[in-house]
Design a protein around this motif. Sequence first.
Motif, PDB file in Angstrom:
ATOM      1  N   SER A  67     -24.349  52.860  27.625  1.00 17.45           N
ATOM      2  CA  SER A  67     -25.162  51.737  27.167  1.00 17.45           C
ATOM      3  C   SER A  67     -24.603  50.450  27.740  1.00 17.45           C
ATOM      4  O   SER A  67     -23.392  50.208  27.658  1.00 17.45           O
ATOM      5  N   ILE A  68     -25.468  49.650  28.320  1.00 13.47           N
ATOM      6  CA  ILE A  68     -25.029  48.375  28.887  1.00 13.47           C
ATOM      7  C   ILE A  68     -24.518  47.450  27.787  1.00 13.47           C
ATOM      8  O   ILE A  68     -23.541  46.730  27.970  1.00 13.47           O
ATOM      9  N   ASN A  69     -25.156  47.490  26.645  1.00 12.94           N
ATOM     10  CA  ASN A  69     -24.856  46.542  25.576  1.00 12.94           C
ATOM     11  C   ASN A  69     -23.961  47.112  24.485  1.00 12.94           C
ATOM     12  O   ASN A  69     -23.836  46.528  23.415  1.00 12.94           O
ATOM     13  N   GLY A  70     -23.368  48.266  24.723  1.00  9.37           N
ATOM     14  CA  GLY A  70     -22.384  48.798  23.797  1.00  9.37           C
ATOM     15  C   GLY A  70     -22.932  49.476  22.566  1.00  9.37           C
ATOM     16  O   GLY A  70     -22.175  49.734  21.623  1.00  9.37           O
ATOM     17  N   ARG A  71     -24.213  49.806  22.533  1.00  7.29           N
ATOM     18  CA  ARG A  71     -24.796  50.481  21.379  1.00  7.29           C
ATOM     19  C   ARG A  71     -24.823  51.983  21.610  1.00  7.29           C
ATOM     20  O   ARG A  71     -25.327  52.453  22.631  1.00  7.29           O
ATOM     21  N   SER A  84     -36.466  46.606  36.808  1.00  5.52           N
ATOM     22  CA  SER A  84     -35.297  45.743  36.819  1.00  5.52           C
ATOM     23  C   SER A  84     -34.055  46.608  36.931  1.00  5.52           C
ATOM     24  O   SER A  84     -33.931  47.618  36.228  1.00  5.52           O
ATOM     25  N   THR A  85     -33.149  46.226  37.831  1.00  6.85           N
ATOM     26  CA  THR A  85     -31.892  46.940  38.006  1.00  6.85           C
ATOM     27  C   THR A  85     -30.760  45.925  38.143  1.00  6.85           C
ATOM     28  O   THR A  85     -30.976  44.743  38.403  1.00  6.85           O
ATOM     29  N   GLY A  86     -29.545  46.402  37.964  1.00  5.30           N
ATOM     30  CA  GLY A  86     -28.380  45.550  38.156  1.00  5.30           C
ATOM     31  C   GLY A  86     -27.194  46.383  38.587  1.00  5.30           C
ATOM     32  O   GLY A  86     -27.056  47.547  38.191  1.00  5.30           O
ATOM     33  N   ARG A  87     -26.333  45.804  39.417  1.00  5.58           N
ATOM     34  CA  ARG A  87     -25.132  46.497  39.871  1.00  5.58           C
ATOM     35  C   ARG A  87     -23.963  46.120  38.964  1.00  5.58           C
ATOM     36  O   ARG A  87     -23.763  44.947  38.656  1.00  5.58           O
ATOM     37  N   TYR A  88     -23.190  47.140  38.558  1.00  5.61           N
ATOM     38  CA  TYR A  88     -22.101  46.957  37.616  1.00  5.61           C
ATOM     39  C   TYR A  88     -20.899  47.799  38.019  1.00  5.61           C
ATOM     40  O   TYR A  88     -21.040  48.828  38.693  1.00  5.61           O
ATOM     41  N   ARG A  89     -19.746  47.387  37.542  1.00  8.51           N
ATOM     42  CA  ARG A  89     -18.582  48.258  37.524  1.00  8.51           C
ATOM     43  C   ARG A  89     -18.576  48.942  36.167  1.00  8.51           C
ATOM     44  O   ARG A  89     -18.498  48.298  35.115  1.00  8.51           O
ATOM     45  N   ARG A 113     -14.181  55.725  21.451  1.00  7.87           N
ATOM     46  CA  ARG A 113     -14.173  56.842  22.384  1.00  7.87           C
ATOM     47  C   ARG A 113     -15.557  57.015  23.005  1.00  7.87           C
ATOM     48  O   ARG A 113     -16.574  57.081  22.319  1.00  7.87           O
ATOM     49  N   GLY A 114     -15.593  57.093  24.339  1.00 10.41           N
ATOM     50  CA  GLY A 114     -16.846  57.332  25.045  1.00 10.41           C
ATOM     51  C   GLY A 114     -17.689  56.102  25.264  1.00 10.41           C
ATOM     52  O   GLY A 114     -18.764  56.189  25.867  1.00 10.41           O
ATOM     53  N   ALA A 115     -17.229  54.946  24.814  1.00 10.26           N
ATOM     54  CA  ALA A 115     -17.984  53.716  25.073  1.00 10.26           C
ATOM     55  C   ALA A 115     -17.942  53.403  26.558  1.00 10.26           C
ATOM     56  O   ALA A 115     -16.931  53.630  27.236  1.00 10.26           O
ATOM     57  N   THR A 116     -19.030  52.882  27.081  1.00 13.83           N
ATOM     58  CA  THR A 116     -19.096  52.488  28.484  1.00 13.83           C
ATOM     59  C   THR A 116     -19.012  50.973  28.587  1.00 13.83           C
ATOM     60  O   THR A 116     -19.676  50.247  27.842  1.00 13.83           O
ATOM     61  N   VAL A 117     -18.211  50.512  29.527  1.00 11.47           N
ATOM     62  CA  VAL A 117     -18.072  49.078  29.790  1.00 11.47           C
ATOM     63  C   VAL A 117     -18.761  48.790  31.113  1.00 11.47           C
ATOM     64  O   VAL A 117     -18.327  49.253  32.165  1.00 11.47           O
ATOM     65  N   PHE A 118     -19.856  48.043  31.053  1.00 11.44           N
ATOM     66  CA  PHE A 118     -20.595  47.640  32.245  1.00 11.44           C
ATOM     67  C   PHE A 118     -20.146  46.222  32.613  1.00 11.44           C
ATOM     68  O   PHE A 118     -20.599  45.249  32.022  1.00 11.44           O
ATOM     69  N   ASP A 119     -19.241  46.129  33.573  1.00 12.72           N
ATOM     70  CA  ASP A 119     -18.675  44.837  33.952  1.00 12.72           C
ATOM     71  C   ASP A 119     -19.653  44.115  34.881  1.00 12.72           C
ATOM     72  O   ASP A 119     -19.915  44.558  35.993  1.00 12.72           O
ATOM     73  N   ASP A 174     -16.687  38.966  40.149  1.00 13.92           N
ATOM     74  CA  ASP A 174     -15.544  39.504  40.879  1.00 13.92           C
ATOM     75  C   ASP A 174     -15.358  41.003  40.660  1.00 13.92           C
ATOM     76  O   ASP A 174     -14.451  41.605  41.231  1.00 13.92           O
ATOM     77  N   ALA A 175     -16.204  41.618  39.842  1.00 14.77           N
ATOM     78  CA  ALA A 175     -16.129  43.064  39.640  1.00 14.77           C
ATOM     79  C   ALA A 175     -16.652  43.792  40.878  1.00 14.77           C
ATOM     80  O   ALA A 175     -17.616  43.354  41.506  1.00 14.77           O
ATOM     81  N   VAL A 176     -16.019  44.901  41.222  1.00 14.47           N
ATOM     82  CA  VAL A 176     -16.469  45.712  42.357  1.00 14.47           C
ATOM     83  C   VAL A 176     -17.403  46.786  41.818  1.00 14.47           C
ATOM     84  O   VAL A 176     -16.957  47.713  41.128  1.00 14.47           O
ATOM     85  N   PRO A 177     -18.715  46.709  42.092  1.00 13.34           N
ATOM     86  CA  PRO A 177     -19.670  47.635  41.477  1.00 13.34           C
ATOM     87  C   PRO A 177     -19.443  49.077  41.921  1.00 13.34           C
ATOM     88  O   PRO A 177     -19.064  49.341  43.061  1.00 13.34           O
ATOM     89  N   ASN A 178     -19.699  49.995  41.012  1.00 15.89           N
ATOM     90  CA  ASN A 178     -19.691  51.419  41.353  1.00 15.89           C
ATOM     91  C   ASN A 178     -20.980  52.118  40.937  1.00 15.89           C
ATOM     92  O   ASN A 178     -21.112  53.327  41.110  1.00 15.89           O
ATOM     93  N   ALA A 179     -21.931  51.363  40.377  1.00 14.46           N
ATOM     94  CA  ALA A 179     -23.175  51.979  39.909  1.00 14.46           C
ATOM     95  C   ALA A 179     -24.301  50.953  39.880  1.00 14.46           C
ATOM     96  O   ALA A 179     -24.067  49.744  39.710  1.00 14.46           O
ATOM     97  N   LEU A 180     -25.507  51.468  40.020  1.00 16.59           N
ATOM     98  CA  LEU A 180     -26.731  50.687  39.833  1.00 16.59           C
ATOM     99  C   LEU A 180     -27.352  51.122  38.520  1.00 16.59           C
ATOM    100  O   LEU A 180     -27.656  52.308  38.343  1.00 16.59           O
ATOM    101  N   ALA A 181     -27.524  50.209  37.582  1.00 14.85           N
ATOM    102  CA  ALA A 181     -28.100  50.548  36.280  1.00 14.85           C
ATOM    103  C   ALA A 181     -29.578  50.202  36.247  1.00 14.85           C
ATOM    104  O   ALA A 181     -29.994  49.133  36.722  1.00 14.85           O
ATOM    105  N   ILE A 182     -30.378  51.121  35.688  1.00 16.97           N
ATOM    106  CA  ILE A 182     -31.802  50.870  35.471  1.00 16.97           C
ATOM    107  C   ILE A 182     -31.924  50.072  34.182  1.00 16.97           C
ATOM    108  O   ILE A 182     -31.695  50.582  33.089  1.00 16.97           O
ATOM    109  N   GLU A 183     -32.274  48.801  34.288  1.00 13.41           N
ATOM    110  CA  GLU A 183     -32.305  47.903  33.135  1.00 13.41           C
ATOM    111  C   GLU A 183     -33.666  47.883  32.441  1.00 13.41           C
ATOM    112  O   GLU A 183     -33.750  47.591  31.250  1.00 13.41           O
TER     113      GLU A 183
END
Length: 324
Positions: free
Chosen positions: A155-159, A260-265, A276-282, A286-295
Amino acid sequence: MNPRIPLVIDTDTAADDCFALLVGLLDPRADLLAVTMVAGNVGFDQQVHNALLTLELAGRLGEVPVHLGAREPLEREWRSASEVHGDGVGGLRRAETGHTTSDEHAADALVRLVREHRGELTIVAIGPLTNIALAVQRDPEFAANVGRLTVMGGSINGRGNITPAAEFNIYVDPEAAQIVFDAGFADLVVVPWDPTTLRDLVFDADAVARIAAQDTVLSRFFVRANQATFDFDLGAGLAGSTHPDSLSVLVSLDPTFAVSTGRYRVDVETVGELTRGATVFDWKPDAVPNALAIEAVDASRFFSYLSELLASEPTGAVVPEALA
């Protein structure tokens, strides 16, 4: 005409996973080469039954191999979501047709298929990421050779939907998820629980009724398999059932469904007691992206697509008596 997209679906087959398999099996743009099974939603043997049942309904059993993979997370005890999905197919039982699963382990099949389709294979992971992590560990070139990896998770927003902070697929095997996000996939797409699923991928009672009115084998299957999830989601305060797995396969075939999409680390919490298992979408510059999120996705177009798919009558379908 564009060539079909070589595809593997890695799944913990319950309701929406079944519908996601139908997208991969019936969309003419997809060349579904294999289904790989990972421990997740319901008991492993039940998941395998559900995948084979879906292949039968699509008239593809015996044509698309099913590979059995990890029955446990890398380091944790398995956590079920049967309270959400029931058995995943509304009590339906398939006829025993003599078809069996492959003897090749899912992780080995993934490694082999990526080598055979170097730079071209799309993998859609709609369960915990254990099999994908095992493939990364078995082949140092695996991540570099995958064409695209689509992950339903986080989850991008931590939910969360299994804890306040964590989405189920990532929560079940957070160590595997971190291995995957660290592996260096050149094209890694994430379909998150929040906000995308909660806003754009909920089918309310009216939507389900419109699908039921089609009165095809597949629409009847949808309504029956989806009922437990629909009821649970209503009880959890949602407006209806959620369908991110189906969207994950579809957006892998047609990225234009995303508006809508966005690049995140993306990183995963593996040690927190509450997270446990929470995802942090940085999102920081200055973050180096490793994924494209479908927003965000075109919700009405997605519903129309899935509704039309369920209105079809696949050739050669093997139909349980309860759906006939």
